[in-house]
Design an enzyme around this catalytic site. Structure first.
Site, mmCIF file in Angstrom:
data_model
loop_
_atom_site.group_PDB
_atom_site.id
_atom_site.type_symbol
_atom_site.label_atom_id
_atom_site.label_comp_id
_atom_site.label_asym_id
_atom_site.label_seq_id
_atom_site.Cartn_x
_atom_site.Cartn_y
_atom_site.Cartn_z
ATOM 1 N N ARG A 102 0.807 -1.220 0.000
ATOM 2 C CA ARG A 102 0.000 0.000 0.000
ATOM 3 C C ARG A 102 0.841 1.272 0.000
ATOM 4 O O ARG A 102 0.594 2.186 -0.776
ATOM 5 C CB ARG A 102 -0.909 0.048 1.231
ATOM 6 C CG ARG A 102 -2.189 -0.685 1.105
ATOM 7 C CD ARG A 102 -2.654 -1.132 2.467
ATOM 8 N NE ARG A 102 -1.710 -2.121 2.967
ATOM 9 C CZ ARG A 102 -1.729 -3.399 2.630
ATOM 10 N NH1 ARG A 102 -2.661 -3.848 1.850
ATOM 11 N NH2 ARG A 102 -0.818 -4.249 3.074
ATOM 12 N N THR A 103 1.827 1.331 0.889
ATOM 13 C CA THR A 103 2.559 2.595 1.018
ATOM 14 C C THR A 103 3.297 2.897 -0.282
ATOM 15 O O THR A 103 3.195 4.002 -0.831
ATOM 16 C CB THR A 103 3.546 2.507 2.200
ATOM 17 O OG1 THR A 103 2.807 2.173 3.362
ATOM 18 C CG2 THR A 103 4.271 3.824 2.411
ATOM 19 N N LYS A 138 26.053 -4.870 -2.419
ATOM 20 C CA LYS A 138 27.521 -4.782 -2.537
ATOM 21 C C LYS A 138 28.130 -4.111 -1.326
ATOM 22 O O LYS A 138 29.325 -3.849 -1.286
ATOM 23 C CB LYS A 138 27.892 -3.979 -3.787
ATOM 24 C CG LYS A 138 27.373 -4.556 -5.073
ATOM 25 C CD LYS A 138 27.854 -3.672 -6.229
ATOM 26 C CE LYS A 138 27.180 -4.047 -7.533
ATOM 27 N NZ LYS A 138 27.421 -3.031 -8.580
ATOM 28 N N ARG A 171 11.633 3.526 3.338
ATOM 29 C CA ARG A 171 11.210 2.535 4.350
ATOM 30 C C ARG A 171 12.429 1.660 4.659
ATOM 31 O O ARG A 171 13.143 1.227 3.755
ATOM 32 C CB ARG A 171 10.081 1.657 3.839
ATOM 33 C CG ARG A 171 9.840 0.482 4.781
ATOM 34 C CD ARG A 171 8.588 -0.267 4.491
ATOM 35 N NE ARG A 171 7.416 0.524 4.802
ATOM 36 C CZ ARG A 171 6.166 0.074 4.729
ATOM 37 N NH1 ARG A 171 5.939 -1.169 4.363
ATOM 38 N NH2 ARG A 171 5.147 0.848 5.028
ATOM 39 N N HIS A 207 5.570 5.920 11.384
ATOM 40 C CA HIS A 207 5.035 5.803 10.019
ATOM 41 C C HIS A 207 4.073 6.984 9.817
ATOM 42 O O HIS A 207 2.851 6.816 9.738
ATOM 43 C CB HIS A 207 4.310 4.461 9.885
ATOM 44 C CG HIS A 207 4.013 4.025 8.482
ATOM 45 N ND1 HIS A 207 4.112 4.864 7.384
ATOM 46 C CD2 HIS A 207 3.605 2.823 7.989
ATOM 47 C CE1 HIS A 207 3.782 4.192 6.296
ATOM 48 N NE2 HIS A 207 3.479 2.959 6.631
HETATM 49 N N1 ASP Z 1 1.579 -1.644 6.708
HETATM 50 C C1 ASP Z 1 1.820 -1.185 8.061
HETATM 51 C C2 ASP Z 1 3.294 -0.905 8.292
HETATM 52 O O1 ASP Z 1 4.069 -0.929 7.367
HETATM 53 C C3 ASP Z 1 1.235 -2.101 9.080
HETATM 54 C C4 ASP Z 1 1.799 -3.498 9.151
HETATM 55 O O2 ASP Z 1 2.721 -3.854 8.431
HETATM 56 O O3 ASP Z 1 1.287 -4.254 9.998
HETATM 57 O O4 ASP Z 1 3.681 -0.625 9.410
#
Ligand code: ASP
Length: 310
Positions: free
Chosen positions: A53-54, A82, A103, A131
């Site tokens: 999703r993100t 590397k 991320r 987040h």
């Molecule tokens: N998608 C959210 C996160 O990246 C929640 C999860 O992974 O549980 O933190």
């Protein structure tokens, strides 16, 4: 709103949050008005950890603003394999792009990386840390379904490792919200987060529980989270708590008819599929809200940093 980087929701004032949410609502009403606004702008995607999703909603958002993305791809296929450091990777990719989304599995990675770049860096999840862009779409969803003031919310599941929980809890201290945290003892909120929350709102709105039962009837929103299996140092510890908190049709019998159920997704077994068909279920809407909210955020950050101010 004026921030170089968005690392945690602690940076966001109520006015900042409202600016993003109001902008997102305008975009939601008329996405075509911003369709070319950021043509020729590029967003760099650096995902060192899985994401659906993100990552995809950032990509959709940037493209719907007329811009595009460049994606580092998987860690396995990048120079990280590397031995390249995170500092070097972000310094290189900032030279290609107008903003970065990062991320990373390590808590604190976004703070560290932001010290090496001048373009805005958005934390899309740093280990069990924060987040903040998820929080903005969570707040948008809460505002649409229940309102943000005079809110009673239950936040349930893995409160220790769940970064979406930490970010949401901090942000809610800007509003008149009573927050009930429901978890097994071993997955309670980190003590420093509880301390900060008490500092932020005098402690009046914060309660911790080990059972949903006692608070469920009073809730406007129930925010359910996944047990973050990948963060457990020991699989046996995970097995002890796996499946402990589950919501099904029977659970709903004790809830208010207006309850809104949210989840940042992915769910494993926390919410029975039968709930999806009820009026309470807002988690797919919540995931879809990621696009207008991230469009709004990118629009605000790129306009401030760029030369195309209205
Ligand atoms: N998608 C959210 C996160 O990246 C929640 C999860 O992974 O549980 O933190």
């Amino acid at each position: 709103m004026r921030h170089d980087h968005l690392i945690t929701s602690k940076q966001l004032s109520r006015a900042d949050i409202e600016t993003v949410l109001d902008r997102a609502a305008e975009i939601d009403d008329d996405p075509s008005a911003v369709a070319d606004r950021h043509a020729n702008r590029l967003l760099g995607l650096l995902f060192f950890e899985p994401s659906t999703r993100t990552k995809m909603s950032f990509e959709t958002a940037m493209k719907r603003l007329g811009g595009d993305v460049v994606d580092m791809g998987s860690v396995e296929s990048s120079s990280v394999k590397k031995g390249e450091t995170l500092a070097d990777t972000v310094r290189v990719i900032e030279g290609y792009t107008d903003a970065l989304v990062l991320r990373h599995p390590k808590q604190g990675a976004a703070t560290m990386a932001s010290e090496f770049v001048d373009v805005p860096l958005l934390n899309a999840g740093d280990g069990a840390g924060h987040h903040p862009t998820q929080t903005l779409l969570d707040l948008y969803t809460i505002r649409e379904n229940a309102g943000l003031d005079d809110l009673t919310i239950g936040i349930m599941g893995d409160l220790k490792y769940g970064r979406t929980v930490h970010s949401l809890a901090y942000a809610l201290t800007n509003f008149d919200a009573r927050q009930h945290f429901i978890s097994p003892e071993s997955l309670q909120l980190p003590r420093e987060v509880v301390y900060d929350l008490h500092q932020a709102d005098g402690g009046a709105g914060i309660r911790e529980h080990d059972s949903l039962e006692e608070v469920l009837p009073s809730l406007d929103v129930l925010y359910v989270t996944r047990i973050q299996r990948e963060r457990f140092p020991d699989e046996q510890e995970y097995q002890k708590v796996a499946g402990e908190y589950q919501i099904d049709m029977e659970t709903l019998e004790a809830a208010s008819d207006d309850l809104t159920i949210m989840h940042p997704l992915p769910r494993v077994d926390e919410i029975a599929p039968a709930i999806d068909e009820t009026e309470c279920a807002a988690y797919f809407e919540q995931a879809h809200n990621g696009v207008p909210v991230r469009m709004a955020l990118l629009d605000l950050l790129l306009r401030e940093g760029g030369d195309d101010d209205e």
